[in-house]
Scaffold this motif. Structure first.
Motif, mmCIF file in Angstrom:
data_model
loop_
_atom_site.group_PDB
_atom_site.id
_atom_site.type_symbol
_atom_site.label_atom_id
_atom_site.label_comp_id
_atom_site.label_asym_id
_atom_site.label_seq_id
_atom_site.Cartn_x
_atom_site.Cartn_y
_atom_site.Cartn_z
ATOM 1 N N ILE A 1 -38.504 -32.587 -36.532
ATOM 2 C CA ILE A 1 -37.486 -32.275 -37.546
ATOM 3 C C ILE A 1 -36.120 -32.122 -36.876
ATOM 4 C CG2 ILE A 1 -36.692 -30.471 -39.155
ATOM 5 C CD1 ILE A 1 -39.687 -29.954 -39.796
ATOM 6 N N ALA A 2 -36.113 -31.439 -35.725
ATOM 7 C CA ALA A 2 -34.842 -31.197 -35.025
ATOM 8 C C ALA A 2 -34.195 -32.494 -34.556
ATOM 9 C CB ALA A 2 -35.091 -30.272 -33.832
ATOM 10 N N ALA A 3 -35.015 -33.518 -34.329
ATOM 11 C CA ALA A 3 -34.488 -34.797 -33.827
ATOM 12 C C ALA A 3 -33.984 -35.701 -34.954
ATOM 13 C CB ALA A 3 -35.577 -35.512 -33.024
ATOM 14 N N ALA A 4 -34.074 -35.235 -36.208
ATOM 15 C CA ALA A 4 -33.699 -36.103 -37.341
ATOM 16 C C ALA A 4 -32.788 -35.388 -38.337
ATOM 17 C CB ALA A 4 -34.955 -36.608 -38.043
ATOM 18 N N PRO A 5 -31.590 -34.991 -37.898
ATOM 19 C CA PRO A 5 -30.677 -34.318 -38.836
ATOM 20 C C PRO A 5 -30.208 -35.240 -39.954
ATOM 21 C CG PRO A 5 -29.585 -34.758 -36.735
ATOM 22 C CD PRO A 5 -31.022 -35.113 -36.549
ATOM 23 N N ASP A 6 -30.396 -36.547 -39.765
ATOM 24 C CA ASP A 6 -29.931 -37.549 -40.735
ATOM 25 C C ASP A 6 -30.922 -37.801 -41.871
ATOM 26 O OD1 ASP A 6 -31.582 -38.481 -38.561
ATOM 27 O OD2 ASP A 6 -31.344 -40.505 -39.364
ATOM 28 N N GLY B 1 -45.399 -36.268 -47.629
ATOM 29 C CA GLY B 1 -43.984 -36.572 -47.828
ATOM 30 C C GLY B 1 -43.223 -35.387 -48.386
ATOM 31 N N PHE B 2 -41.981 -35.216 -47.911
ATOM 32 C CA PHE B 2 -41.162 -34.082 -48.338
ATOM 33 C C PHE B 2 -39.698 -34.476 -48.437
ATOM 34 C CE2 PHE B 2 -44.669 -32.622 -45.713
ATOM 35 C CZ PHE B 2 -45.302 -31.745 -46.581
ATOM 36 N N ALA B 3 -39.009 -33.896 -49.425
ATOM 37 C CA ALA B 3 -37.551 -33.916 -49.381
ATOM 38 C C ALA B 3 -37.165 -33.204 -48.084
ATOM 39 C CB ALA B 3 -36.991 -33.186 -50.588
ATOM 40 N N ALA B 4 -36.240 -33.792 -47.320
ATOM 41 C CA ALA B 4 -36.012 -33.309 -45.948
ATOM 42 C C ALA B 4 -35.578 -31.844 -45.910
ATOM 43 C CB ALA B 4 -34.981 -34.196 -45.255
ATOM 44 N N ASP B 5 -34.692 -31.440 -46.825
ATOM 45 C CA ASP B 5 -34.217 -30.053 -46.784
ATOM 46 C C ASP B 5 -35.336 -29.055 -47.077
ATOM 47 O OD1 ASP B 5 -31.679 -30.502 -45.920
ATOM 48 O OD2 ASP B 5 -30.814 -30.664 -47.936
ATOM 49 N N LEU B 6 -36.286 -29.475 -47.920
ATOM 50 C CA LEU B 6 -37.427 -28.608 -48.217
ATOM 51 C C LEU B 6 -38.263 -28.374 -46.953
ATOM 52 C CD1 LEU B 6 -39.257 -27.128 -50.251
ATOM 53 C CD2 LEU B 6 -40.398 -29.325 -50.660
ATOM 54 N N LEU B 7 -38.542 -29.451 -46.213
ATOM 55 C CA LEU B 7 -39.348 -29.287 -44.998
ATOM 56 C C LEU B 7 -38.579 -28.475 -43.950
ATOM 57 C CD1 LEU B 7 -42.210 -30.130 -44.041
ATOM 58 C CD2 LEU B 7 -41.105 -31.914 -42.692
ATOM 59 N N ARG B 8 -37.262 -28.713 -43.857
ATOM 60 C CA ARG B 8 -36.452 -27.925 -42.902
ATOM 61 C C ARG B 8 -36.539 -26.439 -43.229
ATOM 62 N NH1 ARG B 8 -32.441 -32.286 -44.007
ATOM 63 N NH2 ARG B 8 -32.646 -33.771 -42.287
ATOM 64 N N THR B 9 -36.456 -26.112 -44.512
ATOM 65 C CA THR B 9 -36.537 -24.703 -44.920
ATOM 66 C C THR B 9 -37.919 -24.144 -44.617
ATOM 67 O OG1 THR B 9 -34.974 -25.165 -46.701
ATOM 68 C CG2 THR B 9 -36.239 -23.124 -46.875
ATOM 69 N N ALA B 10 -38.974 -24.934 -44.908
ATOM 70 C CA ALA B 10 -40.345 -24.471 -44.673
ATOM 71 C C ALA B 10 -40.572 -24.173 -43.193
ATOM 72 C CB ALA B 10 -41.336 -25.519 -45.169
ATOM 73 N N GLY C 1 -43.479 -32.972 -27.779
ATOM 74 C CA GLY C 1 -44.058 -32.094 -28.790
ATOM 75 C C GLY C 1 -44.187 -30.674 -28.276
ATOM 76 N N GLY C 2 -45.015 -29.867 -28.953
ATOM 77 C CA GLY C 2 -45.174 -28.465 -28.569
ATOM 78 C C GLY C 2 -46.627 -28.074 -28.431
ATOM 79 N N ALA C 3 -46.859 -26.777 -28.188
ATOM 80 C CA ALA C 3 -48.209 -26.279 -27.921
ATOM 81 C C ALA C 3 -49.109 -26.380 -29.143
ATOM 82 C CB ALA C 3 -48.135 -24.835 -27.439
ATOM 83 N N GLU C 4 -48.568 -26.123 -30.327
ATOM 84 C CA GLU C 4 -49.320 -26.234 -31.579
ATOM 85 C C GLU C 4 -48.731 -27.369 -32.401
ATOM 86 O OE1 GLU C 4 -51.955 -24.435 -32.114
ATOM 87 O OE2 GLU C 4 -51.666 -23.088 -30.403
ATOM 88 N N ARG C 5 -49.526 -27.893 -33.338
ATOM 89 C CA ARG C 5 -49.030 -28.983 -34.181
ATOM 90 C C ARG C 5 -47.729 -28.595 -34.878
ATOM 91 N NH1 ARG C 5 -48.866 -30.870 -39.165
ATOM 92 N NH2 ARG C 5 -49.286 -33.080 -39.630
ATOM 93 N N THR C 6 -47.664 -27.379 -35.358
ATOM 94 C CA THR C 6 -46.446 -26.904 -36.026
ATOM 95 C C THR C 6 -45.230 -27.030 -35.101
ATOM 96 O OG1 THR C 6 -47.856 -25.325 -37.174
ATOM 97 C CG2 THR C 6 -45.498 -24.944 -37.330
ATOM 98 N N ASP C 7 -45.418 -26.698 -33.826
ATOM 99 C CA ASP C 7 -44.307 -26.797 -32.858
ATOM 100 C C ASP C 7 -43.892 -28.260 -32.690
ATOM 101 O OD1 ASP C 7 -44.568 -24.004 -32.325
ATOM 102 O OD2 ASP C 7 -46.244 -24.472 -30.994
ATOM 103 N N SER C 8 -44.870 -29.159 -32.695
ATOM 104 C CA SER C 8 -44.557 -30.585 -32.540
ATOM 105 C C SER C 8 -43.758 -31.086 -33.746
ATOM 106 C CB SER C 8 -45.858 -31.398 -32.394
ATOM 107 O OG SER C 8 -46.542 -31.022 -31.216
ATOM 108 N N VAL C 9 -44.177 -30.715 -34.950
ATOM 109 C CA VAL C 9 -43.444 -31.161 -36.141
ATOM 110 C C VAL C 9 -42.031 -30.579 -36.117
ATOM 111 C CG1 VAL C 9 -43.371 -31.103 -38.672
ATOM 112 C CG2 VAL C 9 -45.546 -31.480 -37.489
ATOM 113 N N ARG C 10 -41.922 -29.313 -35.692
ATOM 114 C CA ARG C 10 -40.594 -28.685 -35.635
ATOM 115 C C ARG C 10 -39.678 -29.468 -34.682
ATOM 116 N NH1 ARG C 10 -42.204 -23.636 -35.141
ATOM 117 N NH2 ARG C 10 -41.883 -22.943 -37.267
ATOM 118 N N ALA C 11 -40.228 -29.941 -33.569
ATOM 119 C CA ALA C 11 -39.434 -30.739 -32.616
ATOM 120 C C ALA C 11 -38.982 -32.048 -33.255
ATOM 121 C CB ALA C 11 -40.257 -31.021 -31.351
#
Ligand code: CTP
Ligand code: MG
Length: 243
Positions: A100-105, A174-183, A88-98
């Motif tokens: 997302i990057a691990a799930a391109p599928d 819950g999110f459509a994946a592309d929406l969360l990626r954009t956010a 994960g990362g220093a902030e929760r946002t950084d952890s979620v971003r990590a």
């Protein structure tokens, strides 16, 4: 409504990389046991029991990767290959971003805090159902029981919003994946994922939350969680592993 992908894979992202400062335990919070089982394992078991997720990515502190893999992906556990551990990362946002990057599928994401360890599997399935029904962003929400006031820097009350229009928001979100990626493409921080989606101007749909999905934040919450696990009905006890 978004383009519906009924067959798309649902990937759960489990932020578990926090330090648990407010809990004040010696281990990072997600690895603190409730009823003998670390919170992160209870949260993952709840996601598996929901039957609504295809894959689970757990974000943990760098020094906890090895123990998290042992805890969450044992070779003897048939569910083990569903679960992946990343740093994960220093902030929760950084952890979620990590995550997302691990799930391109992924076609859909369910972001679910490890700290909401006792979330009923039924609530998780309901969030996934709403996504598949076409809502691009779905969050569980509960009415607020306390009166909420805004205050200024000196603690002087500046306003009392109408409580009937306020909700306490839980996970899974819950999110459509592309929406969360954009956010998450923007370099921003937020305490919840829906907050970032709101910044894009996308409607966030609420469903009724569940008191049992409360976030274990303080020692009082931990006591409540311990008591709940002891008293919960046998049906729920199936996800409450003791070893
Ligand atoms: N989290 C994370 N990465 C961070 C911070 C938080 O993955 N850098 C996770 C936590 O592990 C938790 C969830 O986000 O499952 C919600 O955060 P919170 O309840 O605030 O947990 P902590 O940050 O660990 O607790 P505290 O704020 O008291 O330190
Ligand atoms: Mg925190």
């Amino acid at each position: 409504m978004n383009n519906i992908d009924n067959d798309g894979s649902v990937v759960a992202l489990v932020p578990a990389a926090g330090r648990g400062v407010r809990l004040g335990a010696s281990a990072p919070k997600a690895f603190v046991a409730v009823g003998g089982t670390p919170m992160v394992r209870l949260a993952v078991d709840g996601l598996i029991a929901s039957g609504a997720v295809d894959r689970i990515i757990v974000m943990v502190p760098a020094e906890m990767v090895e123990s998290a893999v042992a805890l969450l992906t044992p070779a003897t556990d048939s569910a083990g290959d569903m679960v992946q551990v990343v740093v994960g990362g220093a902030e929760r946002t950084d952890s979620v971003r990590a995550g997302i990057a691990a799930a391109p599928d992924a076609s859909y994401f369910l972001v679910h805090d490890a700290a909401r360890a006792l979330t009923p599997p039924r609530l998780i399935a309901e969030v996934a159902d709403e996504l598949r029904a076409g809502h691009a962003a779905v969050v569980p929400a509960l009415p607020v029981v306390d009166t909420i006031k805004s205050v200024d820097a000196l603690g002087i009350v500046t306003g009392t919003p109408d409580r009937s229009g306020l909700r306490a928001i839980q996970t899974p979100q819950g999110f459509a994946a592309d929406l969360l990626r954009t956010a998450y493409a923007a370099d921003v921080q937020a305490t919840d994922d829906a907050g970032l989606v709101e910044l894009l101007g996308t409607q966030v749909h609420t469903i009724p939350g569940d008191a049992q999905a409360f976030k274990i934040t303080t020692q009082l919450d931990l006591m409540l969680a311990e008591t709940l696990l002891t008293r919960l009905s046998s049906g729920y006890a199936t996800i409450a592993r003791t070893s």
